[in-house]
Motif scaffolding. Structure first.
Motif, PDB file in Angstrom:
ATOM      1  N   VAL D   8       0.836  -1.208   0.000  1.00 28.04           N
ATOM      2  CA  VAL D   8       0.000   0.000   0.000  1.00 28.04           C
ATOM      3  C   VAL D   8       0.872   1.260   0.000  1.00 28.04           C
ATOM      4  N   ASN D  27      -5.794   8.662  -1.638  1.00 25.66           N
ATOM      5  CA  ASN D  27      -5.412   7.613  -0.691  1.00 25.66           C
ATOM      6  C   ASN D  27      -5.683   6.236  -1.268  1.00 25.66           C
ATOM      7  N   SER D  29      -5.969   2.050   0.061  1.00 27.66           N
ATOM      8  CA  SER D  29      -6.009   1.102   1.177  1.00 27.66           C
ATOM      9  C   SER D  29      -6.012  -0.313   0.621  1.00 27.66           C
ATOM     10  N   ILE D  40      -4.235   1.733   5.557  1.00 30.74           N
ATOM     11  CA  ILE D  40      -4.566   2.939   4.786  1.00 30.74           C
ATOM     12  C   ILE D  40      -3.555   4.033   5.093  1.00 30.74           C
ATOM     13  N   LYS D  41      -3.461   4.985   4.179  1.00 24.57           N
ATOM     14  CA  LYS D  41      -2.555   6.131   4.308  1.00 24.57           C
ATOM     15  C   LYS D  41      -2.966   7.014   5.479  1.00 24.57           C
ATOM     16  N   MET D  55       1.755   3.486   7.338  1.00 28.40           N
ATOM     17  CA  MET D  55       0.402   3.044   7.001  1.00 28.40           C
ATOM     18  C   MET D  55      -0.324   2.699   8.310  1.00 28.40           C
ATOM     19  N   PRO D  75      -5.682   8.385  10.654  1.00 27.81           N
ATOM     20  CA  PRO D  75      -5.758   7.790   9.313  1.00 27.81           C
ATOM     21  C   PRO D  75      -6.406   8.778   8.336  1.00 27.81           C
ATOM     22  N   THR D  79     -11.241   7.332   5.640  1.00 31.79           N
ATOM     23  CA  THR D  79     -11.194   5.973   6.179  1.00 31.79           C
ATOM     24  C   THR D  79     -12.581   5.352   6.345  1.00 31.79           C
ATOM     25  N   HIS D  82     -13.728   3.914   3.035  1.00 29.58           N
ATOM     26  CA  HIS D  82     -13.023   2.668   2.715  1.00 29.58           C
ATOM     27  C   HIS D  82     -13.585   1.516   3.555  1.00 29.58           C
TER      28      HIS D  82
END
Lengths: 225, 225, 225, 225
Positions: D8, D27, D29, D40-41, D55, D75, D79, D82
């Motif tokens: 990722v 971003n 994930s 995730i970023k 991450m 995050p 998020t 996602h």
């Protein structure tokens, strides 16, 4: 002061990276924390060779500080406009000026970029406004920037027939505003080429702007506006 | 002469950096100071491998100087046009030719780029004019360049259906004009896609041009015009 | 054969450099001199990791040569089209396929790119023509390329709704044609956005094409057409 | 889990390479194989400095896993969207979000990208659809993505006035969808600027999609749809 020179010199590479400038055009300045001084790019020098010691130290009247590092060179020809902003907007810690393509295209028509994408609501809280036609030679560019941005959510102003000026809490924040201003000017231009964008309701714009200024990132600190 | 070769070879990388050329298209030449000679790119050679010793030394009649370094190669197919400019415009020290996208698009319509942004007023002092349709084979391209630019403030001319030629006090100045010509051709094109740009008053254009030619940069030296 | 693998592998980087491809799209092939064989890119492999030994050796029927280097991999899904061209156009030594943006945009409208700039006259001798709508699965793409380009000056064909195929005397010449096809497709698109381009007289097109094929560069060798 | 972090983190560089993001926007994930977790970023961190250990590990409810590597940071602000996708689309292994220029331009008009080029038929099996206007703050973005893409061939959805979300069998597949979505959004936009594209018959779209999902590349494994 050394840190201010280093940051401002390094931020010029972001203008190149994002394609906001060509040749020696464009400039970044940053206020020296705790002093009535700022550092700015010299006039007409290649981006490839800009080092911290090339940055020029100026007073808030836009005068080069005699005897300071780099003071034998001429500062950016936009120094008076930067100085006017620092004198009149004490909350501003950084100023950027570019002729980036899409922002300048809107400026050539004296047309504000309408807020039709959520990234604009996040970053600018609404449209990017247009400032007056003003040419170099007195304080008219600085006055136009300050008159347009005072009390406005946007940190970017399209100066008619000219280009874009952005402000920020520091030089990095002003550079981010310059990058985002070009990005949204381009996206909205392209959107309009295919027909009318859908408006975003004002309450959604308000909500996005509020959240982005207060929640986004690792250390949200509120915005200038 | 060595310095002229090095400068002209190095300046070709600026054409690549700013996206003004593809494959082996485009060329830069520079007058050898104090001599009736100029150096120019060889024909059809990759930009990646252009070295100072590859530059070709020519007389002002466009003939390769027999026995000079690189003289076994053919010079740029635009050599006759460059030579015509040097013969007829003694103040010119550098010539550049590209088919850069936006400048060539205006040229395909035989339409001058109108001066609606201050960067154009600074750099070109008004519109970028159109020269005649002329094809390779005699002096007609050179004559068209000289006829259009003589007495004109602009250092760039859009040759109809062809591309752009720029002149400068030296090769670097001509390259800058090529970079700026594409930049303003692009910005004004995009501005017009969204509606009519606001004109700039002639006295403001005059004032910007005058100031930029005499004040901007570290060593202002006046312009060709 | 080693040289053919190296050249074809290296030429793929030109597709990336000129922005003609994204992800694993696009492909270059080259005839092996003196053999009824050609080498082509494998299917769906990243441009970053393409080495000479990854190129796949195929017969002119488009079959992978059993036991040859790389033969455990699948060749480009466009292999049948390349093979059809080599079988039916013996003068062709290289084939390139891309979905480059502007060429594909003209292809989506099934509209030929008109010859309104001299660089097109030089390189293609007139318009870039449109081939039929054809999908992968049989020889229909190859037949469409050959039917359109046989007897045509252009080395590029816009396959309707699909993308561009180019041919050349060798793989490098076909890559050059792909680069130039995108460049002129872009320039003419942008020219037309601002109004009607000026036509170029047919005799000037003929003269430019003839000269470019026979005089330009260091070793002019004539063209395919 | 280490592999997921590395993949990722590395995939974010593809967003930069293809120009899909500016500054810290966008971003990626990826689901951790065999776990009800994804990485995730972090929010608002520069692409230049994103390392695997930056991450952030989250549950399918979008909560940061307490005590995990990087858990002291916030995050991505996307998020929750996602997480909603992972909870409701178990076949999805990767999610990407960008404000890439052309995709966002179509989104600003709430207009689906029509399938008029074969690369779109291959990759998306038809048009790229539009999802509802939804702003950050609850599950409305995630619900809009899932409602639009469930049962749809496309792995990309244009969220109105916002940008594009893509899904994939893994994070790399979702990044590929983001790259291809921007590429086809750009090409179709430019095609339409010059007139009406030719439609592709539905049976050809079906045939192209079927073949691409099952034959292309070295290890075809079928698609999500």
């Amino acid at each position: 002061m050394r840190a201010a020179r280093e940051q401002v010199a390094a931020l010029h590479t972001e203008l190149v990276r994002y394609g906001l400038v060509v040749w020696t055009g464009g400039n970044v300045s940053g206020r020296v924390p705790g002093e009535d001084l700022f550092v700015i790019k010299p006039s007409g020098v290649d981006y490839d060779v800009l080092a911290p010691e090339d940055m020029i130290l100026c007073t808030l009247e836009g005068e080069v500080v005699a005897g300071s590092l780099g003071s034998e060179r001429s500062p950016s020809s936009d120094t008076a406009a930067h100085a006017y902003v620092y004198r009149n907007m004490p909350e501003v810690g950084g100023v950027v000026h570019t002729h980036s393509t899409y922002a300048t295209a809107w400026a050539a028509r004296a047309e504000a970029v309408p807020c039709v994408i959520t990234a604009m609501a996040d970053e600018f809280g609404g449209e990017i406004p247009v400032g007056p036609f003003a040419i170099i030679g007195d304080d008219s560019i600085g006055r136009g920037i300050v008159a347009t941005l005072t009390g406005h959510r946007s940190r970017a102003v399209l100066m008619q027939n000219h280009g874009v000026f952005t402000i920020g809490k520091d030089a990095r924040d002003a550079v981010k505003a310059a990058v985002m201003a070009e990005d949204v000017a381009r996206t909205v231009h392209i959107a309009r080429q295919g027909g009318a964008p859908v408006p975003i309701p004002q309450d959604a714009i308000d909500s996005l702007f509020d959240r982005y200024q207060n929640v986004y990132g690792q250390n949200p600190e509120g915005s200038l506006a």
